[in-house]
Enzyme design. Structure first.
Site, mmCIF file in Angstrom:
data_model
loop_
_atom_site.group_PDB
_atom_site.id
_atom_site.type_symbol
_atom_site.label_atom_id
_atom_site.label_comp_id
_atom_site.label_asym_id
_atom_site.label_seq_id
_atom_site.Cartn_x
_atom_site.Cartn_y
_atom_site.Cartn_z
ATOM 1 N N ASP A 163 0.714 5.262 -0.037
ATOM 2 C CA ASP A 163 -0.095 6.348 0.086
ATOM 3 C C ASP A 163 0.356 7.623 -1.012
ATOM 4 O O ASP A 163 1.435 7.794 -1.041
ATOM 5 C CB ASP A 163 -0.026 7.025 1.575
ATOM 6 N N HIS A 204 -7.057 9.466 -0.367
ATOM 7 C CA HIS A 204 -7.613 9.385 1.089
ATOM 8 C C HIS A 204 -6.777 10.000 2.206
ATOM 9 O O HIS A 204 -7.196 9.867 3.523
ATOM 10 C CB HIS A 204 -7.923 7.989 1.344
ATOM 11 N N ASP A 234 -7.745 1.115 2.631
ATOM 12 C CA ASP A 234 -7.190 1.936 3.628
ATOM 13 C C ASP A 234 -8.027 3.306 3.420
ATOM 14 O O ASP A 234 -7.468 4.505 3.177
ATOM 15 C CB ASP A 234 -5.866 2.225 3.556
ATOM 16 N N HIS A 261 0.880 -1.254 -0.003
ATOM 17 C CA HIS A 261 -0.033 -0.010 -0.011
ATOM 18 C C HIS A 261 0.870 1.212 -0.125
ATOM 19 O O HIS A 261 1.692 1.357 0.924
ATOM 20 C CB HIS A 261 -0.835 -0.141 1.234
HETATM 21 ZN ZN LIG Z 1 -3.465 4.545 2.917
#
Ligand SMILES: [Zn+2]
Length: 1003
Positions: free
Chosen positions: A262, A577, A372, A260
Site C-alpha cells: 500500500d 486506494h 485491493d 501488495h
Molecule cells: Zn491495498
C-alpha cells in the site's frame, strides 16, 4: 530396514507426523529441532538511533555504540542502524551458514554498500544466507549493516492493527547469531507438511489422502533426526509420491509471486519507499536462487521512488525484468481508488503509468492490476481499452458482505459496451503462502471451473510488503504435478491470461459497475481530502486548457509540461486506494493535504501565467477579462473585485472555453434576461426567494418547505415533508471504522431541529437574493448556511460551513422529493448510471450507500429533481482518530428541471460543441508534441445516446486525428476540417480523444 505395515489409527498417525515437524513440541528430538546445527554469536554488535530515514552512505558515518541482543530501541517511526561484525568458525567449512536475526520492526541487510535482503519476523524472513557452502579459502570475516525501521509490516497500531499508531512503541532485538543451516532437513519438513496438508485437505473419502498420510508415516519411520544419512531414504519416499502425476483434465494453478505494498496506509509515504526496497531486494534474491520464479510488481510511482533512492537495486530490477522474472503489471501510476477519481484522472493514471513502464522497461503493461480497492467504475473497461489493455485482475469483490459475486473469470462489459477479460484469484487472497489448503481452496472456490480450467494464485506477504519466501517457492515447486491436486505452474500474468483467453468460449459476461458491498464509508470519510481531490482535478484541468490556448495564440508561451507532470503525479499519488478514500492514518492525511496545497499554489501560479499570455492585448474595462473553462456558454452572477478591496455583483456572459470582458456597470441593467430576484420575509420569520424560474420557501429555521418550478407551478418537495432537513445517524460499524458504514445506521435517524427566528435575509435581491441561519447540531457541533438564488439561475445553492466535533456520528441532509421513480441517476466518470431506489432484492439493499460524482437526479416523466455536488460528514476513529473533526465548508445545490436548453455564444470562444450530449472534458498539450505544437482534446457522450455533432474551433489547426487515451494516433482517424468545424460521431458514453496539430503562431 523392512517397512512395517501401517495399521495406525487416522488421527494418531496424523498427529504423530505433526509432532515430528512441530516447532513447539518435542523439538529436542524431532526433525524441526535439527533445522539448525551449531551456532555462535556475532563478533561485535553496535548501533545508533535516528528519527530520520537516512541514506546508507550517511548512516554508516554515524557514531555506532556497543549493543547487544535484548536491547530495545524506538520509538515508533524512528530507525535503528546496527553494525554486525562477524566471523564464521573454521570448523563450518562445507556447511550452509546463516545470520539468524530476529527483531521487531522491519529490517534491511546492507552488504558492501548495497541492500541485499529484507528481514521481518512477520514476513517469515529471519535469516540471511551468508554462504550456501563455506569453502576452505572463502573469507570468513565480514561486516554487515542492518537498518531496522521502528514499525511493523502493518504499521504500529495501538492494540489493534487499524487503531491509530502508538507513538511510544518500543522494539526489541531478540536474536543475532550465526548458525549452520541443514538444507536437507528443510526439504524434508516441506515435504512432510505438504503430505499432511494433502491428507487433511482431501479427507477420508479420498484414497489419495491415505496415500499421502501413509507416505508421511513411512518417512517418519525411516528418518532418524540424529542421523542425516537416513534422510535420503525418506526423501525418496516423498519423491515417489509427488512424482505420481495427474491426468489431462487437471486444473492449472498459475502461481505468481506478489507483494501488495500500500503506497501509504498505516504508515507514511516515506516508509513505503523503504518497504519497496526491503520487499523487492528479497524478491530479486529469490529470483537468483530460483530461475523459474516470476514476480509481478505494480505501481509506477513505487518503481520511480526506488529508482531515485536505490539506483543500484533499480538497475538489478531492470536486469531481472529483461529476463522476464520481474514483471511490471497494472499500467497505472498507483493502484488508485476505483470510484472517486474523475474520468480524466483515471486516464492520467494510465498515461503516466504506461509511459513510465515503456520508458523504463521497454514495453507497456497488458494487464490492469488492482487487487485491493473498494469497487470499480463502469467506465474502467473503456478506459482500459483506450490505454492498450484488455485484461484485468482484481480480488476485492470476494469481500462482499451480502451477495456472493457469481464469477471468478468473466467478461466485464462497461458503460459504453467495451469488454475486458477479468479474473479474480479464486483463493480470495493476494497474499497466499503456497499451502495445500490454499491450492485446494482455489479450485473448490472457482465459480467458473467448468468453463475455464485455469486460476491465478498470488503468493507472498502483502499489504505492508514482505513478499514471497523460499519456503513458499519450495512448496509450490513440489506441487507442480501430483495426482489428486491441481497442477501448479510458476507463471506470469501474461501466461495466465493467455491460457484464459484460449479457454474463454464458455465464459459469462457481467454488465455495468463492479460494486463492492462493503467499505461504503470510503465515499465520505475525510471530506477535506475528497474536496482537495476534486478542487485539484479542476485546477489542473483549467491550467491545461488555458496553457493550450495560450500556446496556440502566442509564439512566446512555453507550455509548462514538466510542472504539470509533477503536479499530476502528486494528485495521482493521493488517489491511492487508502488515501483519497480516507482510510489512512492521520500522518498520511496530513501529507495528502500538503500535496493538495502544493497543487493549489503552483497550479494557481501557472493559471495566472497562462491567463495573462492568453488575454495579452485584450483588456476589458479596468483590465478585467472573465475566462470560462467549461465547454458551454455561461451566464452567471459573479462577485467582481472593486478598487479598495470590496466586491460588487455583476451578471456576466462568457462563451464556451473562451473569455469576455467585464460589462461596464451601466450596461448591467439592460442585460438582465428576465425578472430580478425577489426576497420576502414574512412576519412568522419564513423567507421566500423567487427569480421567476424557481421559487424557494424556507421556514423560520431554514428548512425548505417548498421548491416550485415557476413556469409550470410544479412543486418539487413531497407533500407534508420538508427539505434541507439535517439528520444525525449513529455510525458504529462492525470493525473497519473509516471504511464502513453499515445498513443499520439508517435505523438511528435523529432530525436536527433548529430554533424559529434564526433565519435572516442576507442579500436583499436584484442580481442575487439570499437568506442565512445558524443550526446547533449538538452541544459541540454547529453549522451556518446561506441559501442563495441568483438571477436567471435554475438552481438554489446551499453554502454551508460546519464546525464538527462528533465521534461516530454521520450528518446527512434530506430532500424528500415529490418524484416517484424506481431508479435514480448518478454521475460517474465520463457518464452516468442508474441504481435502484428500492430494497427489493439483496442486490438492491446492499447498495444502501452509493457514490456519485458531481450530480445525482431523481426523475419521473416530465419532471425531475437534481442534487449538485455532495455533502456528508462522518466521524470514524480508526485508523485516524481525528478524521473529519474541525471546520468544513461545502456547497450543494438543488435543481428542479424540465429539460436543459443551451444558448448561443459571443465574444471569443476557443471550442464549442453543437450537441448538449457531448462534453469537452480536457484540452492539453500532447505528451509527445512535435515542436510542442500539438494538443489533445478529450470528449465524451454524456446522455447515453448515439450523437453526430460539430466541434467548432477557433484555433489555427493544421490537422485533426483521432487517437487513443495514450495519445497514439489512429491510422484511419484523420478528420476533415471544414469551416473551422469537425464532425464527430459518438456511441452512448463513448470517450473520444483528438490530436490537433496547430499551425505555427503569428510572430
Ligand atoms: Zn491495498
Amino acid at each position: 530396514m523392512a517397512a512395517a505395515p501401517a495399521l495406525k489409527h487416522w488421527r494418531t498417525t496424523l498427529e504423530r507426523v505433526e509432532k515430528f515437524v512441530s516447532p513447539l513440541y518435542f523439538t529436542d528430538c524431532n526433525l524441526r529441532g535439527r533445522l539448525f546445527g551449531a551456532s555462535c554469536p556475532v563478533a561485535v554488535l553496535s548501533s545508533f538511533l535516528t528519527p530520520e530515514r537516512l541514506p546508507y552512505q550517511e548512516a554508516v558515518q554515524r557514531d555506532f555504540r556497543p549493543a547487544q541482543v535484548g536491547d530495545s530501541f524506538g520509538p515508533t517511526w524512528w530507525t535503528c542502524w546496527f553494525r554486525v561484525e562477524l566471523t564464521i568458525p573454521e570448523a563450518w567449512v562445507g556447511q550452509e551458514v546463516h545470520l539468524c536475526w530476529e527483531s521487531d520492526g522491519e529490517g534491511l541487510v546492507w552488504r558492501d554498500g548495497e541492500p541485499v535482503q529484507g528481514l521481518t519476523k512477520e514476513g517469515e524472513k529471519t535469516s540471511y544466507v551468508l554462504t550456501d557452502r563455506l569453502g576452505e579459502r572463502d573469507p570468513r570475516s565480514l561486516t554487515l549493516y542492518v537498518e531496522v525501521a521502528c514499525n511493523g509490516l502493518l504499521g504500529a497500531g495501538k492494540g489493534s492493527m487499524i487503531a491509530a499508531p502508538d507513538p511510544e512503541k518500543m522494539f526489541q532485538l531478540s536474536r543475532a547469531e550465526l548458525a549452520v543451516f541443514h538444507r536437507d532437513v528443510h526439504m524434508l519438513l516441506v515435504d512432510l507438511e505438504l503430505l499432511l496438508g494433502i491428507a487433511k485437505g482431501l479427507g477420508k473419502d479420498n484414497q489419495r489422502s491415505f496415500q499421502a498420510l501413509y507416505t508421511a508415516n513411512q518417512m517418519v519411520n525411516v528418518c532418524d533426526p540424529a542421523q542425516p544419512e537416513t534422510f535420503p531414504v525418506a526423501q525418496a519416499l516423498a519423491s515417489r509420491f509427488f512424482g505420481q502425476h495427474g491426468g489431462e483434465s487437471q486444473h492449472t494453478i498459475h502461481a505468481t509471486g506478489h507483494c501488495h505494498i500500500d503506497t501509504a496506509w498505516l504508515w507514511p509515504f516515506k516508509e513505503t519507499v523503504r518497504k519497496c526496497a526491503r520487499s523487492w531486494v528479497t524478491a530479486l534474491q529469490l529470483m537468483e536462487r530460483n530461475p523459474e520464479f516470476i514476480f509481478a510488481c505494480s505501481q509506477a510511482q513505487q518503481l520511480e521512488w526506488v529508482k531515485s533512492r536505490y539506483p543500484g537495486l533499480y538497475s538489478r530490477i531492470q536486469e531481472f525484468a529483461c529476463r522476464g522474472q520481474f514483471v511490471p503489471v497494472g499500467g497505472t501510476w498507483v493502484e488508485m481508488d476505483g470510484n472517486l477519481p474523475s474520468g480524466e484522472a483515471m486516464v492520467r493514471q494510465f498515461l503516466q503509468g504506461q509511459n513510465f513502464f515503456l520508458q523504463e522497461f521497454g514495453k507497456m503493461c497488458s494487464e490492469f492490476w488492482l487487487p485491493d480497492t473498494f469497487g470499480y467504475s463502469a467506465q474502467l473497461p473503456q478506459i482500459m481499452h483506450g490505454c492498450g489493455i484488455r485484461r484485468f485482475l482484481t480480488q476485492k469483490l470476494s469481500w462482499n458482505l451480502v451477495n456472493s459475486f457469481p464469477h471468478h473469470t468473466f467478461f466485464w462489459e462497461g458503460l459504453d459496451g467495451s469488454r475486458v477479460l477479468v479474473h479474480f484469484p479464486p483463493g480470495d487472497s493476494y497474499g497466499m503462502q503456497g499451502s495445500v489448503e490454499e491450492v485446494l481452496k482455489t479450485v473448490a472456490n472457482n465459480r467458473d471451473k467448468g468453463r475455464a480450467n485455469h486460476s491465478a494464485f498470488l503468493f507472498g506477504f502483502g499489504d505492508g510488503g514482505g513478499g514471497p519466501t523460499q519456503t513458499m517457492l519450495d512448496r509450490l515447486k513440489r506441487l507442480s504435478n501430483t495426482d489428486g491436486l491441481p497442477r501448479v505452474q510458476l507463471s506470469s500474468p501474461r501466461q495466465l491470461f493467455s491460457a484464459l483467453e484460449s479457454d474463454s468460449e464458455q465464459l459469462c459476461t457481467w454488465v455495468g459497475e463492479l460494486f463492492l458491498e462493503l467499505h461504503n464509508g470510503t465515499y465520505t470519510t475525510h471530506a477535506q481530502i475528497k474536496k482537495g481531490n476534486r478542487e485539484c482535478e479542476r485546477i489542473l484541468h483549467d491550467v491545461e486548457l488555458l496553457s493550450s490556448l495560450a500556446l496556440a495564440r502566442s509564439a512566446q508561451f512555453l507550455y509548462p509540461a514538466a510542472q504539470l507532470q509533477h503536479l499530476w503525479r502528486l494528485l495521482l499519488l493521493n488517489q491511492f486506494h487508502d488515501v483519497v478514500t480516507g482510510s489512512c492514518i492521520q500522518m498520511v492525511a496530513e501529507e495528502a493535504m500538503c500535496h493538495y496545497e502544493d497543487i493549489r499554489s503552483h497550479g494557481n501560479t501557472l493559471l495566472s501565467a497562462a491567463a495573462a499570455a492568453l488575454c495579452a492585448g485584450e483588456p476589458g474595462p479596468e483590465g478585467l477579462l472573465i475566462v470560462n473553462t467549461l465547454p458551454w456558454k455561461r451566464i452567471e452572477v459573479m462577485a467582481l473585485p472593486k478598487p479598495g478591496g470590496a466586491h460588487s455583483l455583476a451578471l456576466v456572459t462568457v462563451p464556451s472555453m473562451g473569455y469576455a470582458p467585464v460589462p461596464p456597470p451601466t450596461s448591467l441593467q439592460p442585460l438582465l434576461p428576465q425578472q430580478p430576484v425577489f426576497v420576502v420575509q414574512e412576519t412568522d420569520g419564513s423567507v421566500t426567494l423567487d427569480n421567476g424560474i424557481i421559487r424557494v420557501k424556507l421556514d423560520p429555521t431554514g428548512r425548505l418547505t417548498s421548491l416550485v418550478l415557476v413556469a409550470s407551478g410544479r412543486e418539487a418537495i413531497a407533500e407534508g415533508a420538508v427539505g434541507n432537513q439535517f439528520v444525525l445517524f449513529d455510525d458504529v460499524p462492525l470493525y473497519w471504522d473509516a471504511w464502513d458504514v453499515m445498513d443499520y445506521h439508517l435505523e438511528t435517524r435523529k432530525p436536527v431541529l433548529g430554533q424559529a427566528g434564526t433565519l435572516a435575509v442576507g442579500t436583499e435581491g436584484g442580481l442575487r437574493g439570499s437568506a442565512w441561519f445558524l443550526l446547533q447540531i449538538s452541544p459541540n457541533s454547529r453549522l451556518s448556511q446561506e441559501v442563495v438564488l441568483d438571477v436567471g439561475c435554475p438552481y438554489v445553492r446551499f453554502h454551508t460551513e460546519v464546525h464538527w466535533h462528533e465521534a461516530h456520528k454521520f450528518l446527512k441532509v434530506e430532500f424528500p422529493a415529490r418524484v416517484r421513480s424506481s431508479q435514480a441517476t448518478y454521475e460517474i466518470q465520463f457518464g452516468h448510471l442508474q441504481r435502484p431506489t428500492h430494497y427489493n432484492t439483496s442486490w438492491d439493499w446492499a447498495r444502501f450507500e452509493v457514490w456519485a460524482h458531481r450530480w445525482m437526479d431523481l426523475s419521473e416523466h416530465g419532471f425531475g429533481l437534481a442534487l449538485l455536488n455532495d455533502c456528508n460528514l462522518r466521524a470514524p476513529k480508526a485508523p485516524d482518530a481525528t478524521a473529519d473533526t474541525g471546520r468544513h465548508e461545502f456547497t450543494y445545490a438543488l435543481m428542479p428541471h424540465k429539460a436543459p436548453s443551451p444558448a448561443p455564444a459571443t465574444s471569443w470562444s476557443a471550442f464549442s460543441v453543437s450537441s448538449p450530449a457531448v462534453v469537452l472534458e480536457t484540452v492539453k498539450q500532447a505528451e509527445s508534441s512535435p515542436q510542442r505544437r500539438s494538443l489533445v482534446l478529450r470528449l465524451y457522450e454524456a446522455h447515453g445516446s448515439h450523437v453526430d455533432c460539430w466541434l467548432h474551433l477557433s484555433l489555427p489547426v493544421q490537422e485533426a486525428i483521432l487517437c487513443d487515451l495514450l495519445e497514439r494516433p489512429d491510422p484511419a482517424g484523420h478528420l476533415t476540417l471544414r469551416d473551422n468545424r469537425l464532425k464527430l460521431t459518438f456511441s452512448p458514453f463513448q470517450v473520444l480523444s483528438l490530436l490537433l496539430v496547430l499551425q505555427p503562431p503569428p510572430h
